[in-house]
Write an enzyme that holds these catalytic residues in place. Structure first.
Site, PDB file in Angstrom:
ATOM      1  N   GLY A  63       7.594   2.873  -1.242  1.00 40.73           N
ATOM      2  CA  GLY A  63       7.378   2.085  -2.454  1.00 40.73           C
ATOM      3  C   GLY A  63       8.651   1.809  -3.210  1.00 40.73           C
ATOM      4  O   GLY A  63       8.779   0.771  -3.862  1.00 40.73           O
ATOM      5  N   ASP A  65      11.919   1.817  -1.755  1.00 43.86           N
ATOM      6  CA  ASP A  65      12.748   0.973  -0.892  1.00 43.86           C
ATOM      7  C   ASP A  65      11.830   0.215   0.056  1.00 43.86           C
ATOM      8  O   ASP A  65      11.744   0.510   1.244  1.00 43.86           O
ATOM      9  CB  ASP A  65      13.755   1.836  -0.124  1.00 43.86           C
ATOM     10  CG  ASP A  65      14.764   1.013   0.655  1.00 43.86           C
ATOM     11  OD1 ASP A  65      14.808  -0.221   0.464  1.00 43.86           O
ATOM     12  OD2 ASP A  65      15.509   1.604   1.460  1.00 43.86           O
ATOM     13  N   ASN A 111       0.982   0.571 -11.136  1.00 37.88           N
ATOM     14  CA  ASN A 111       1.421  -0.620 -10.402  1.00 37.88           C
ATOM     15  C   ASN A 111       0.251  -1.260  -9.673  1.00 37.88           C
ATOM     16  O   ASN A 111      -0.677  -0.575  -9.247  1.00 37.88           O
ATOM     17  CB  ASN A 111       2.556  -0.276  -9.426  1.00 37.88           C
ATOM     18  CG  ASN A 111       2.062   0.066  -8.040  1.00 37.88           C
ATOM     19  OD1 ASN A 111       1.759  -0.817  -7.231  1.00 37.88           O
ATOM     20  ND2 ASN A 111       1.951   1.368  -7.763  1.00 37.88           N
ATOM     21  N   ARG A 112       0.326  -2.559  -9.554  1.00 37.32           N
ATOM     22  CA  ARG A 112      -0.608  -3.316  -8.726  1.00 37.32           C
ATOM     23  C   ARG A 112       0.183  -4.338  -7.900  1.00 37.32           C
ATOM     24  O   ARG A 112      -0.131  -5.534  -7.857  1.00 37.32           O
ATOM     25  CB  ARG A 112      -1.695  -3.988  -9.578  1.00 37.32           C
ATOM     26  CG  ARG A 112      -1.205  -4.828 -10.750  1.00 37.32           C
ATOM     27  CD  ARG A 112      -2.392  -5.580 -11.383  1.00 37.32           C
ATOM     28  NE  ARG A 112      -2.000  -6.397 -12.511  1.00 37.32           N
ATOM     29  CZ  ARG A 112      -2.065  -6.031 -13.797  1.00 37.32           C
ATOM     30  NH1 ARG A 112      -2.505  -4.813 -14.113  1.00 37.32           N
ATOM     31  NH2 ARG A 112      -1.693  -6.859 -14.761  1.00 37.32           N
ATOM     32  N   GLY A 114       0.697  -4.772  -4.592  1.00 33.14           N
ATOM     33  CA  GLY A 114       0.001  -5.449  -3.515  1.00 33.14           C
ATOM     34  C   GLY A 114       0.830  -5.650  -2.265  1.00 33.14           C
ATOM     35  O   GLY A 114       0.797  -6.732  -1.662  1.00 33.14           O
ATOM     36  N   PHE A 115       1.569  -4.611  -1.840  1.00 37.46           N
ATOM     37  CA  PHE A 115       2.355  -4.679  -0.598  1.00 37.46           C
ATOM     38  C   PHE A 115       3.306  -5.880  -0.588  1.00 37.46           C
ATOM     39  O   PHE A 115       3.445  -6.573   0.431  1.00 37.46           O
ATOM     40  CB  PHE A 115       1.442  -4.750   0.634  1.00 37.46           C
ATOM     41  CG  PHE A 115       0.791  -3.451   1.030  1.00 37.46           C
ATOM     42  CD1 PHE A 115       1.070  -2.263   0.374  1.00 37.46           C
ATOM     43  CD2 PHE A 115      -0.127  -3.418   2.078  1.00 37.46           C
ATOM     44  CE1 PHE A 115       0.457  -1.063   0.767  1.00 37.46           C
ATOM     45  CE2 PHE A 115      -0.738  -2.238   2.472  1.00 37.46           C
ATOM     46  CZ  PHE A 115      -0.454  -1.059   1.811  1.00 37.46           C
ATOM     47  N   ASN A 171      -0.356   3.538   6.014  1.00 40.37           N
ATOM     48  CA  ASN A 171      -0.812   3.523   4.626  1.00 40.37           C
ATOM     49  C   ASN A 171      -2.146   2.792   4.545  1.00 40.37           C
ATOM     50  O   ASN A 171      -2.198   1.566   4.619  1.00 40.37           O
ATOM     51  CB  ASN A 171       0.239   2.833   3.752  1.00 40.37           C
ATOM     52  CG  ASN A 171      -0.130   2.860   2.275  1.00 40.37           C
ATOM     53  OD1 ASN A 171      -1.183   3.343   1.891  1.00 40.37           O
ATOM     54  ND2 ASN A 171       0.745   2.327   1.445  1.00 40.37           N
ATOM     55  N   SER A 174      -3.533   2.401  -0.421  1.00 41.75           N
ATOM     56  CA  SER A 174      -3.144   1.661  -1.612  1.00 41.75           C
ATOM     57  C   SER A 174      -4.387   1.043  -2.245  1.00 41.75           C
ATOM     58  O   SER A 174      -5.215   0.440  -1.548  1.00 41.75           O
ATOM     59  CB  SER A 174      -2.153   0.554  -1.262  1.00 41.75           C
ATOM     60  OG  SER A 174      -1.973  -0.314  -2.374  1.00 41.75           O
ATOM     61  N   ASN A 176      -4.309  -1.504  -4.157  1.00 46.22           N
ATOM     62  CA  ASN A 176      -3.937  -2.839  -4.617  1.00 46.22           C
ATOM     63  C   ASN A 176      -4.111  -3.939  -3.584  1.00 46.22           C
ATOM     64  O   ASN A 176      -3.807  -5.097  -3.855  1.00 46.22           O
ATOM     65  CB  ASN A 176      -2.481  -2.814  -5.102  1.00 46.22           C
ATOM     66  CG  ASN A 176      -2.291  -1.834  -6.243  1.00 46.22           C
ATOM     67  OD1 ASN A 176      -3.108  -1.759  -7.136  1.00 46.22           O
ATOM     68  ND2 ASN A 176      -1.219  -1.057  -6.178  1.00 46.22           N
ATOM     69  N   THR A 177      -4.584  -3.592  -2.383  1.00 48.63           N
ATOM     70  CA  THR A 177      -4.975  -4.569  -1.380  1.00 48.63           C
ATOM     71  C   THR A 177      -6.482  -4.463  -1.209  1.00 48.63           C
ATOM     72  O   THR A 177      -6.972  -3.422  -0.756  1.00 48.63           O
ATOM     73  CB  THR A 177      -4.267  -4.305  -0.039  1.00 48.63           C
ATOM     74  OG1 THR A 177      -2.860  -4.473  -0.214  1.00 48.63           O
ATOM     75  CG2 THR A 177      -4.758  -5.270   1.029  1.00 48.63           C
ATOM     76  N   LYS A 216      -1.485   8.326   5.268  1.00 52.81           N
ATOM     77  CA  LYS A 216      -1.406   8.491   3.817  1.00 52.81           C
ATOM     78  C   LYS A 216      -2.762   8.188   3.206  1.00 52.81           C
ATOM     79  O   LYS A 216      -3.301   7.091   3.376  1.00 52.81           O
ATOM     80  CB  LYS A 216      -0.336   7.581   3.219  1.00 52.81           C
ATOM     81  CG  LYS A 216      -0.057   7.870   1.745  1.00 52.81           C
ATOM     82  CD  LYS A 216       1.228   7.220   1.288  1.00 52.81           C
ATOM     83  CE  LYS A 216       1.584   7.626  -0.138  1.00 52.81           C
ATOM     84  NZ  LYS A 216       2.904   7.101  -0.546  1.00 52.81           N
ATOM     85  N   ASN A 245      -1.665   9.059  -2.290  1.00 50.31           N
ATOM     86  CA  ASN A 245      -1.246   7.803  -2.906  1.00 50.31           C
ATOM     87  C   ASN A 245      -1.596   7.823  -4.395  1.00 50.31           C
ATOM     88  O   ASN A 245      -1.950   8.866  -4.938  1.00 50.31           O
ATOM     89  CB  ASN A 245      -1.934   6.633  -2.185  1.00 50.31           C
ATOM     90  CG  ASN A 245      -1.068   5.390  -2.105  1.00 50.31           C
ATOM     91  OD1 ASN A 245      -0.441   5.016  -3.087  1.00 50.31           O
ATOM     92  ND2 ASN A 245      -1.035   4.746  -0.953  1.00 50.31           N
ATOM     93  N   GLY A 267       3.018   9.385 -11.097  1.00 52.94           N
ATOM     94  CA  GLY A 267       3.820  10.125 -12.056  1.00 52.94           C
ATOM     95  C   GLY A 267       3.172  11.437 -12.449  1.00 52.94           C
ATOM     96  O   GLY A 267       2.265  11.949 -11.776  1.00 52.94           O
ATOM     97  N   TYR A 317       8.674   9.729  -6.347  1.00 50.80           N
ATOM     98  CA  TYR A 317       9.154   8.377  -6.639  1.00 50.80           C
ATOM     99  C   TYR A 317       9.117   8.142  -8.137  1.00 50.80           C
ATOM    100  O   TYR A 317      10.147   8.044  -8.804  1.00 50.80           O
ATOM    101  CB  TYR A 317       8.346   7.329  -5.873  1.00 50.80           C
ATOM    102  CG  TYR A 317       8.599   5.882  -6.271  1.00 50.80           C
ATOM    103  CD1 TYR A 317       9.655   5.501  -7.097  1.00 50.80           C
ATOM    104  CD2 TYR A 317       7.794   4.862  -5.782  1.00 50.80           C
ATOM    105  CE1 TYR A 317       9.885   4.182  -7.450  1.00 50.80           C
ATOM    106  CE2 TYR A 317       8.019   3.531  -6.117  1.00 50.80           C
ATOM    107  CZ  TYR A 317       9.056   3.200  -6.959  1.00 50.80           C
ATOM    108  OH  TYR A 317       9.275   1.895  -7.295  1.00 50.80           O
TER     109      TYR A 317
END
Length: 363
Positions: A63, A65, A111-112, A114-115, A171, A174, A176-177, A216, A245, A267, A317
């Site tokens: 996420g 890099d 965050n959203r 979305g890859f 992964n 997530s 967000n997809t 993941k 995740n 976080g 991260y």
């Protein structure tokens, strides 16, 4: 570096929106703005996991890099390994902006994205250029949002990066997809793992070396969902799990305004939930399957607590957003101090030492 970052650099970066600030951080690592600060080698921190030898158990999570721009710069900050991606076969722009939100009072990020990434080709070129530099660099693979065959996208990732990846992470967690987390359902997961590991076996045989594959998973699983993932991971001889995740939960947040934003939360607030899920997965898969613990790692104490709960390695991260580029080296140095205090010959000796406690924590 930590104090300088907190006093000056963070204030400057926080004048920008989070996505712009992240881009500036990547640029700073590219140009050498952040000097190398590898801590002294400590043999007690060396870990052999999934056949790979890690100089220390702390890694940069996927996420940060996304496009394999700075893996070596991250290793120079003191990380024992770096994971790039998530990469999809074709480039995609991700979700509309704004799509990253700081919750400063909570030490958290939503965050959203979305890859969003530049696709396989761009990352392949960068990884090829640094292939002789060594260091453990994992490749996190995913599926395009509009893919007609998501399993095929994961297989394509294995085939494309087999010669360059130290390990792979599939992964499927997530938030967000749309529909991605459905791959965690038992029948879908079985089909995915069968295809991905078959492709891995073919590529591994060609290369003459093992290619570990990690899965993941989300922290928002039911007990039944954890049962299913553990059963499939064991049935397919998966190399390991990454737990976890981001979460969709907003429980206990101070910043209720930003908490209303859609997306995955990471976080500090994720630490307890992700660590409790980690312990539950350890209890299900037994002592031999490697687990990487992620979520809310902000110090040597929190990193070690993940290990006590059942992790072999840990990643971070979001907490580096608040603590700056000196955080990994500080954590690694402080881990050595904690081992001095514990009087153990290897950090491995502390794994599972608080498993029962974390199994009792409600999720």
């Amino acid at each position: 570096m930590i104090d300088v970052f907190k006093s000056f650099a963070r204030k400057g970066l926080f004048l920008f929106d989070p996505e712009t600030a992240h881009g500036l951080s990547i640029a700073g690592l590219k140009t050498g703005l952040f000097p190398a600060c590898r801590p002294a080698a400590d043999p007690r921190l060396v870990q052999t996991v999934a056949g790979l030898s890690f100089a220390n158990p702390l890694g940069m999570a996927a996420g940060f890099d996304k496009n394999a721009e700075v893996p070596d710069a991250l290793l120079r900050l003191g990380f024992g390994f770096a994971e790039i991606g998530t990469l999809t076969p074709r480039p995609q722009s991700g979700n509309p902006k704004p799509r990253i939100f700081r919750l400063e009072a909570d030490g958290a990020v939503i965050n959203r994205l979305g890859f969003n990434n530049e696709g396989h080709d761009a990352a392949f070129a960068r990884l090829t250029a640094r292939a002789q530099k060594g260091g453990i660099v994992g490749v996190n693979i995913g599926a395009n949002k509009d893919s007609e065959d998501r399993v095929a996208d994961y297989v394509a990732g294995i085939r494309r990066f087999a010669s360059l990846a130290s390990y792979f992470t599939a992964n499927i967690s997530s938030p967000n997809t749309p529909g991605l987390r459905d791959l965690q359902a038992r029948d879908s997961l079985s089909a995915l793992l069968s295809a991905v590991l078959a492709a891995r076996d073919t590529e591994s045989q060609k290369l003459g070396r093992p290619l570990p594959v990690f899965l993941k998973i989300a922290p928002d699983l039911t007990e039944e969902g954890m049962d299913d993932i553990a059963a499939e991971a064991l049935a397919h001889n998966l190399d390991g799990l990454i737990v976890s995740n981001t979460t969709l939960s907003r429980e206990g947040l101070k910043d209720q305004h930003q908490a209303g934003e859609a997306g995955g939360l990471s976080g500090r607030p994720l630490f307890e939930k992700s660590t409790a899920v980690l312990a539950r997965m350890r209890s299900r898969v037994g002592p031999d399957m490697p687990i990487i613990g992620v979520g809310g790692v902000s110090s040597a104490e929190t990193a070690l607590e993940k290990i006590r709960a059942g992790a072999d390695l840990v990643q971070l991260y979001s907490c580096m957003v608040y603590e700056g580029p000196g955080l990994p080296a500080r954590i690694v140095r402080d881990l050595s101090k904690l081992l001095d205090r514990e009087g153990v010959a290897s950090i491995r000796d502390l794994r599972d030492s608080r498993l029962d406690h974390w199994l009792s924590v409600k999720v």
